[in-house]
Design a protein around this motif. Structure first.
Motif, PDB file in Angstrom:
ATOM      1  N   SER A  95       0.816  -1.219   0.000  1.00 18.80           N
ATOM      2  CA  SER A  95       0.000   0.000   0.000  1.00 18.80           C
ATOM      3  C   SER A  95       0.848   1.266   0.000  1.00 18.80           C
ATOM      4  O   SER A  95       0.294   2.368   0.074  1.00 18.80           O
ATOM      5  N   ARG A  96       2.158   1.131  -0.101  1.00 19.69           N
ATOM      6  CA  ARG A  96       3.011   2.328  -0.139  1.00 19.69           C
ATOM      7  C   ARG A  96       2.730   3.121  -1.419  1.00 19.69           C
ATOM      8  O   ARG A  96       2.433   2.551  -2.453  1.00 19.69           O
ATOM      9  N   SER A  97       2.860   4.426  -1.340  1.00 18.21           N
ATOM     10  CA  SER A  97       2.645   5.260  -2.514  1.00 18.21           C
ATOM     11  C   SER A  97       3.954   5.647  -3.183  1.00 18.21           C
ATOM     12  O   SER A  97       3.958   6.143  -4.303  1.00 18.21           O
ATOM     13  N   THR A  98       5.068   5.407  -2.531  1.00 14.71           N
ATOM     14  CA  THR A  98       6.372   5.763  -3.075  1.00 14.71           C
ATOM     15  C   THR A  98       7.122   4.516  -3.542  1.00 14.71           C
ATOM     16  O   THR A  98       6.909   3.425  -3.022  1.00 14.71           O
ATOM     17  N   VAL A  99       8.002   4.714  -4.514  1.00 14.19           N
ATOM     18  CA  VAL A  99       8.838   3.607  -5.005  1.00 14.19           C
ATOM     19  C   VAL A  99      10.196   3.597  -4.318  1.00 14.19           C
ATOM     20  O   VAL A  99      11.020   2.732  -4.595  1.00 14.19           O
ATOM     21  N   GLU A 100      10.439   4.551  -3.437  1.00 12.33           N
ATOM     22  CA  GLU A 100      11.728   4.666  -2.768  1.00 12.33           C
ATOM     23  C   GLU A 100      12.065   3.394  -1.987  1.00 12.33           C
ATOM     24  O   GLU A 100      11.174   2.774  -1.395  1.00 12.33           O
ATOM     25  N   PRO A 101      13.347   3.010  -1.946  1.00  9.67           N
ATOM     26  CA  PRO A 101      13.753   1.884  -1.097  1.00  9.67           C
ATOM     27  C   PRO A 101      13.379   2.175   0.356  1.00  9.67           C
ATOM     28  O   PRO A 101      13.314   3.337   0.769  1.00  9.67           O
ATOM     29  N   PHE A 102      13.147   1.128   1.130  1.00 10.05           N
ATOM     30  CA  PHE A 102      12.743   1.316   2.520  1.00 10.05           C
ATOM     31  C   PHE A 102      13.352   0.246   3.409  1.00 10.05           C
ATOM     32  O   PHE A 102      13.775  -0.808   2.948  1.00 10.05           O
ATOM     33  N   ILE A 103      13.371   0.565   4.698  1.00  9.48           N
ATOM     34  CA  ILE A 103      13.962  -0.289   5.726  1.00  9.48           C
ATOM     35  C   ILE A 103      12.843  -0.936   6.535  1.00  9.48           C
ATOM     36  O   ILE A 103      11.863  -0.285   6.885  1.00  9.48           O
ATOM     37  N   ARG A 104      13.007  -2.227   6.856  1.00  8.26           N
ATOM     38  CA  ARG A 104      12.124  -2.942   7.784  1.00  8.26           C
ATOM     39  C   ARG A 104      12.975  -3.323   9.003  1.00  8.26           C
ATOM     40  O   ARG A 104      13.595  -4.396   9.019  1.00  8.26           O
ATOM     41  N   PRO A 105      13.052  -2.449  10.019  1.00  6.73           N
ATOM     42  CA  PRO A 105      13.939  -2.737  11.156  1.00  6.73           C
ATOM     43  C   PRO A 105      13.655  -4.079  11.823  1.00  6.73           C
ATOM     44  O   PRO A 105      14.591  -4.810  12.163  1.00  6.73           O
ATOM     45  N   HIS A 106      12.384  -4.426  12.032  1.00  4.26           N
ATOM     46  CA  HIS A 106      12.058  -5.661  12.747  1.00  4.26           C
ATOM     47  C   HIS A 106      12.458  -6.912  11.960  1.00  4.26           C
ATOM     48  O   HIS A 106      12.628  -7.974  12.538  1.00  4.26           O
ATOM     49  N   GLN A 107      12.636  -6.777  10.649  1.00  3.22           N
ATOM     50  CA  GLN A 107      13.097  -7.911   9.833  1.00  3.22           C
ATOM     51  C   GLN A 107      14.594  -7.848   9.561  1.00  3.22           C
ATOM     52  O   GLN A 107      15.181  -8.816   9.078  1.00  3.22           O
ATOM     53  N   GLY A 108      15.202  -6.695   9.807  1.00  3.45           N
ATOM     54  CA  GLY A 108      16.640  -6.547   9.559  1.00  3.45           C
ATOM     55  C   GLY A 108      16.980  -6.518   8.082  1.00  3.45           C
ATOM     56  O   GLY A 108      18.010  -7.036   7.669  1.00  3.45           O
ATOM     57  N   ASN A 109      16.106  -5.865   7.286  1.00  3.18           N
ATOM     58  CA  ASN A 109      16.410  -5.775   5.858  1.00  3.18           C
ATOM     59  C   ASN A 109      15.864  -4.490   5.256  1.00  3.18           C
ATOM     60  O   ASN A 109      15.111  -3.753   5.895  1.00  3.18           O
ATOM     61  N   ALA A 110      16.278  -4.246   4.033  1.00  4.45           N
ATOM     62  CA  ALA A 110      15.834  -3.080   3.266  1.00  4.45           C
ATOM     63  C   ALA A 110      15.616  -3.539   1.834  1.00  4.45           C
ATOM     64  O   ALA A 110      16.284  -4.465   1.362  1.00  4.45           O
ATOM     65  N   SER A 111      14.667  -2.888   1.129  1.00  9.28           N
ATOM     66  CA  SER A 111      14.387  -3.354  -0.227  1.00  9.28           C
ATOM     67  C   SER A 111      13.739  -2.296  -1.105  1.00  9.28           C
ATOM     68  O   SER A 111      13.274  -1.256  -0.629  1.00  9.28           O
ATOM     69  N   VAL A 112      13.721  -2.611  -2.393  1.00  7.77           N
ATOM     70  CA  VAL A 112      13.010  -1.857  -3.419  1.00  7.77           C
ATOM     71  C   VAL A 112      12.436  -2.889  -4.386  1.00  7.77           C
ATOM     72  O   VAL A 112      13.003  -3.982  -4.543  1.00  7.77           O
ATOM     73  N   TYR A 113      11.321  -2.558  -5.008  1.00  9.65           N
ATOM     74  CA  TYR A 113      10.595  -3.512  -5.856  1.00  9.65           C
ATOM     75  C   TYR A 113      10.487  -3.027  -7.296  1.00  9.65           C
ATOM     76  O   TYR A 113      10.426  -1.823  -7.556  1.00  9.65           O
ATOM     77  N   PHE A 114      10.411  -4.001  -8.221  1.00 15.07           N
ATOM     78  CA  PHE A 114      10.153  -3.742  -9.636  1.00 15.07           C
ATOM     79  C   PHE A 114       9.570  -5.009 -10.227  1.00 15.07           C
ATOM     80  O   PHE A 114       9.560  -6.059  -9.578  1.00 15.07           O
ATOM     81  N   ASN A 115       9.065  -4.922 -11.449  1.00 18.05           N
ATOM     82  CA  ASN A 115       8.452  -6.083 -12.103  1.00 18.05           C
ATOM     83  C   ASN A 115       9.208  -6.444 -13.366  1.00 18.05           C
ATOM     84  O   ASN A 115       9.807  -5.579 -14.014  1.00 18.05           O
ATOM     85  N   ASP A 116       9.133  -7.721 -13.746  1.00 16.86           N
ATOM     86  CA  ASP A 116       9.655  -8.121 -15.052  1.00 16.86           C
ATOM     87  C   ASP A 116       8.558  -7.891 -16.092  1.00 16.86           C
ATOM     88  O   ASP A 116       7.463  -7.422 -15.753  1.00 16.86           O
ATOM     89  N   PRO A 117       8.816  -8.169 -17.370  1.00 17.37           N
ATOM     90  CA  PRO A 117       7.809  -7.886 -18.400  1.00 17.37           C
ATOM     91  C   PRO A 117       6.473  -8.594 -18.198  1.00 17.37           C
ATOM     92  O   PRO A 117       5.455  -8.154 -18.738  1.00 17.37           O
ATOM     93  N   ASP A 118       6.440  -9.676 -17.428  1.00 23.34           N
ATOM     94  CA  ASP A 118       5.200 -10.417 -17.197  1.00 23.34           C
ATOM     95  C   ASP A 118       4.554 -10.102 -15.858  1.00 23.34           C
ATOM     96  O   ASP A 118       3.609 -10.780 -15.453  1.00 23.34           O
ATOM     97  N   GLY A 119       5.046  -9.085 -15.169  1.00 25.38           N
ATOM     98  CA  GLY A 119       4.459  -8.725 -13.885  1.00 25.38           C
ATOM     99  C   GLY A 119       4.922  -9.577 -12.727  1.00 25.38           C
ATOM    100  O   GLY A 119       4.356  -9.490 -11.634  1.00 25.38           O
ATOM    101  N   ASN A 120       5.955 -10.412 -12.935  1.00 22.96           N
ATOM    102  CA  ASN A 120       6.543 -11.126 -11.805  1.00 22.96           C
ATOM    103  C   ASN A 120       7.210 -10.092 -10.911  1.00 22.96           C
ATOM    104  O   ASN A 120       7.894  -9.184 -11.390  1.00 22.96           O
TER     105      ASN A 120
END
Length: 155
Positions: A95-120
């Protein structure tokens, strides 16, 4: 017993187009046959299989059609520019409105998302060290928010 993840698979609608897309990401092509292609993620240790077929019509769900690639923290900070240089648009997570990378402190990770040509759903993800006092934060934080919290926690 388990040492890591050796392979993962994604459905695709056009194997040729998908091969070109995954080459742009810098993955090393391993082999292909008439409806399958494999790319090394870490040569000799892990790879991704692309399978052309009707399974590509399976609706996306986080438990299906998703792979996360490991990157460094510094690489993740540069990920938007890198993706855009490859003509790949990052996408918001959940539900985020931004594409900016973000941190999940409780999981100990950070990420950014994108899709391949088929929406994977594809993710660039890195592990982060979380100071003890910040491990209970469950909200998603920007890099700026995270780095400020880390500075304050070390004071």
């Amino acid at each position: 017993m388990i040492k890591g993840l050796y392979e993962a698979h994604l459905p695709v609608s056009n194997l040729e187009a998908s091969i070109e897309f995954y080459k742009r990401l810098g993955l090393k092509f391993a082999w292909r046959d008439e409806d399958t292609a494999f790319f090394w993620i870490t040569e000799g240790r892990s790879w991704i299989g692309l399978w052309e077929g009707p399974e590509v019509q399976t609706p996306y769900h986080p438990s299906l059609r998703h792979i996360a690639f490991e990157v460094t923290y510094e690489d993740l900070k540069q990920s938007l520019a890198w993706l855009r240089s490859l003509q790949i648009d990052p996408v918001p997570f959940g539900s985020r409105s931004t594409v900016e990378p973000f941190i999940r402190p409780h999981q100990g990770n950070a990420s950014v998302y994108f899709n391949d040509p088929d929406g994977n759903s594809l993710e660039l993800l890195c592990h982060i060290e979380v100071p003890q006092g910040l491990k209970t934060i469950t909200s998603k934080l920007s890099f700026e928010e995270w780095e400020e919290l880390c500075r304050k926690s070390s004071d």
